[in-house]
Motif scaffolding. Structure first.
Motif, short mmCIF file in Angstrom:
data_model
loop_
_atom_site.label_atom_id
_atom_site.label_comp_id
_atom_site.label_asym_id
_atom_site.label_seq_id
_atom_site.Cartn_x
_atom_site.Cartn_y
_atom_site.Cartn_z
N GLY A 146 0.79 -1.23 0.00
CA GLY A 146 0.00 0.00 0.00
C GLY A 146 0.82 1.28 0.00
O GLY A 146 0.28 2.36 -0.25
N LYS A 147 2.14 1.19 0.27
CA LYS A 147 2.99 2.39 0.27
C LYS A 147 3.45 2.64 -1.17
O LYS A 147 4.60 2.35 -1.53
N PHE A 148 2.54 3.18 -1.96
CA PHE A 148 2.76 3.19 -3.40
C PHE A 148 2.23 4.50 -3.97
O PHE A 148 1.07 4.85 -3.76
N GLU A 149 3.08 5.23 -4.68
CA GLU A 149 2.68 6.51 -5.26
C GLU A 149 3.04 6.55 -6.74
O GLU A 149 4.03 5.95 -7.17
N ALA A 150 2.26 7.29 -7.50
CA ALA A 150 2.53 7.43 -8.93
C ALA A 150 3.88 8.12 -9.18
O ALA A 150 4.57 7.82 -10.15
N SER A 151 4.26 9.05 -8.29
CA SER A 151 5.50 9.82 -8.47
C SER A 151 6.74 8.94 -8.37
O SER A 151 7.82 9.31 -8.84
N THR A 152 6.62 7.76 -7.76
CA THR A 152 7.77 6.87 -7.62
C THR A 152 7.64 5.63 -8.52
O THR A 152 8.29 4.62 -8.29
N THR A 153 6.79 5.73 -9.53
CA THR A 153 6.55 4.60 -10.43
C THR A 153 7.01 4.93 -11.85
O THR A 153 6.76 6.03 -12.34
N GLU A 154 7.70 3.98 -12.47
CA GLU A 154 8.11 4.12 -13.87
C GLU A 154 7.48 3.00 -14.68
O GLU A 154 7.41 1.85 -14.21
N ILE A 155 7.03 3.32 -15.89
CA ILE A 155 6.43 2.32 -16.76
C ILE A 155 7.04 2.45 -18.16
O ILE A 155 7.07 3.54 -18.73
N GLY A 156 7.51 1.33 -18.70
CA GLY A 156 8.01 1.29 -20.07
C GLY A 156 7.18 0.30 -20.88
O GLY A 156 6.81 -0.76 -20.36
N VAL A 157 6.87 0.64 -22.12
CA VAL A 157 5.98 -0.18 -22.94
C VAL A 157 6.54 -0.33 -24.36
O VAL A 157 7.11 0.62 -24.90
N ILE A 158 6.34 -1.51 -24.94
CA ILE A 158 6.61 -1.73 -26.37
C ILE A 158 5.34 -2.33 -26.98
O ILE A 158 4.89 -3.39 -26.55
N LYS A 159 4.78 -1.63 -27.95
CA LYS A 159 3.62 -2.16 -28.67
C LYS A 159 4.12 -3.00 -29.85
O LYS A 159 5.05 -2.60 -30.55
N LEU A 160 3.47 -4.13 -30.07
CA LEU A 160 3.92 -5.07 -31.10
C LEU A 160 3.84 -4.48 -32.50
O LEU A 160 4.70 -4.71 -33.34
N ASP A 161 2.79 -3.66 -32.76
CA ASP A 161 2.63 -3.11 -34.11
C ASP A 161 3.66 -2.04 -34.44
O ASP A 161 4.11 -1.89 -35.56
N ARG A 164 -3.14 5.96 -14.62
CA ARG A 164 -3.23 4.50 -14.55
C ARG A 164 -3.16 4.00 -13.11
O ARG A 164 -3.82 3.01 -12.76
N VAL A 165 -2.37 4.66 -12.28
CA VAL A 165 -2.30 4.28 -10.86
C VAL A 165 -3.66 4.52 -10.20
O VAL A 165 -4.15 3.68 -9.43
N GLU A 166 -4.30 5.66 -10.51
CA GLU A 166 -5.63 5.94 -9.95
C GLU A 166 -6.64 4.91 -10.43
O GLU A 166 -7.51 4.47 -9.67
N GLU A 167 -6.55 4.53 -11.71
CA GLU A 167 -7.47 3.53 -12.27
C GLU A 167 -7.28 2.18 -11.56
O GLU A 167 -8.25 1.49 -11.24
N MET A 168 -6.02 1.83 -11.30
CA MET A 168 -5.73 0.57 -10.61
C MET A 168 -6.28 0.60 -9.18
O MET A 168 -6.93 -0.35 -8.73
N LYS A 169 -6.06 1.70 -8.47
CA LYS A 169 -6.55 1.80 -7.09
C LYS A 169 -8.07 1.75 -7.03
O LYS A 169 -8.66 1.14 -6.14
N ALA A 170 -8.72 2.40 -8.01
CA ALA A 170 -10.18 2.36 -8.08
C ALA A 170 -10.66 0.94 -8.32
O ALA A 170 -11.65 0.49 -7.72
N GLY A 171 -9.97 0.21 -9.18
CA GLY A 171 -10.33 -1.18 -9.46
C GLY A 171 -10.19 -2.07 -8.24
O GLY A 171 -11.05 -2.90 -7.96
N ILE A 172 -9.10 -1.88 -7.49
CA ILE A 172 -8.88 -2.67 -6.27
C ILE A 172 -9.94 -2.33 -5.23
O ILE A 172 -10.46 -3.20 -4.54
N GLY A 173 -10.28 -1.04 -5.14
CA GLY A 173 -11.33 -0.62 -4.20
C GLY A 173 -12.66 -1.28 -4.52
O GLY A 173 -13.38 -1.73 -3.64
#
Length: 231
Positions: A184-199, A214-223
């Motif tokens: 639960g000690k998790f903030e968007a400011s300390t999160t990095e995300i890297g993505v590669i799309k196949l196309d 996306r972090v807010e969306e995830m927390k809402a989903g868990i809630g």
């Protein structure tokens, strides 16, 4: 038993948590950057790196060791372009990095690299995700984690990972795994995300605003899941 290799693995086990997860249309790596002081600038801590246009990596363990390996990987990628006039294969690069790491387990006077890498990329018509070990071993995964929260991450992935997930769903699952690993000690400011799309076959890091959304969306989903469970 090679004790120095075991000590290097222990350095990884104490490192920040990083996860990689494959989807039908791409692959993502996510890292929870550990901030030890409120005086630190979070953006100065880099745990996700671009190696080539179609390859990226996330690290856990000794950051200085990881930077040396990342630099080596970038050079190997460019050598391949110059010699063969084509981009390097993800598996080829992962094996070359592991060959380099393994060399440092053979000789006295040097120590193994105290870092693990999650190497992600797009080859032809599929995405790849490799986990490298300080010993020089490598394994390919559909979803995996490294670092201090690996056990919690793998528990989430074993329960919820699906092979038909799209990239957005994979990112949300990765965020959930990091959230559970961080207790639960998790903030968007300390999160990095890297993505590669196949196309597109292009590695990119998400902007802070996109990560926060996306972090807010995830927390809402868990809630929402918690409320259903209570009902």
């Amino acid at each position: 038993r090679l004790f120095q290799v075991e000590y290097a693995r222990e350095a990884v086990r104490r490192g920040t948590t990083a996860v990689g997860i494959k989807a039908v249309d791409g692959v993502a790596v996510l890292v929870d950057k550990r901030i030890t002081s409120r005086l630190m600038e979070p953006e100065s801590i880099e745990k996700i790196f671009q190696i080539d246009q179609h390859i990226g990596a996330a690290t856990s363990g000794l950051v200085a060791d990881a930077r040396v390996l990342i630099d080596r990987a970038r050079v190997e990628s460019q050598i391949n372009r110059l010699v063969y006039d084509e981009s390097i294969g993800v598996e080829v690069l992962a094996k070359r990095i592991c060959d380099f790491k393994q060399t440092y387990t053979q000789y006295g006077g040097v120590r193994p690299f105290g870092t693990s890498l999650l190497i992600v990329g797009a080859d032809d018509e599929r995405v790849r995700l490799f986990e490298t070990d300080p010993s020089g071993a490598l394994l390919e995964y559909k979803a995996t984690g490294i670092g201090a929260g690996r056990a919690a991450v793998m528990e989430i992935f074993e329960e919820k990972y699906r092979e038909d997930m799209n990239c957005d769903e994979a990112i949300l699952l990765g965020l959930e795994a990091l959230y559970k690993a961080a207790e639960g000690k998790f903030e968007a400011s300390t999160t990095e995300i890297g993505v590669i799309k196949l196309d597109e076959k292009l590695f990119c890091k998400l902007e802070e605003a996109d990560v926060a959304a996306r972090v807010e969306e995830m927390k809402a989903g868990i809630g929402g899941e918690g409320e259903e469970g209570e009902a």
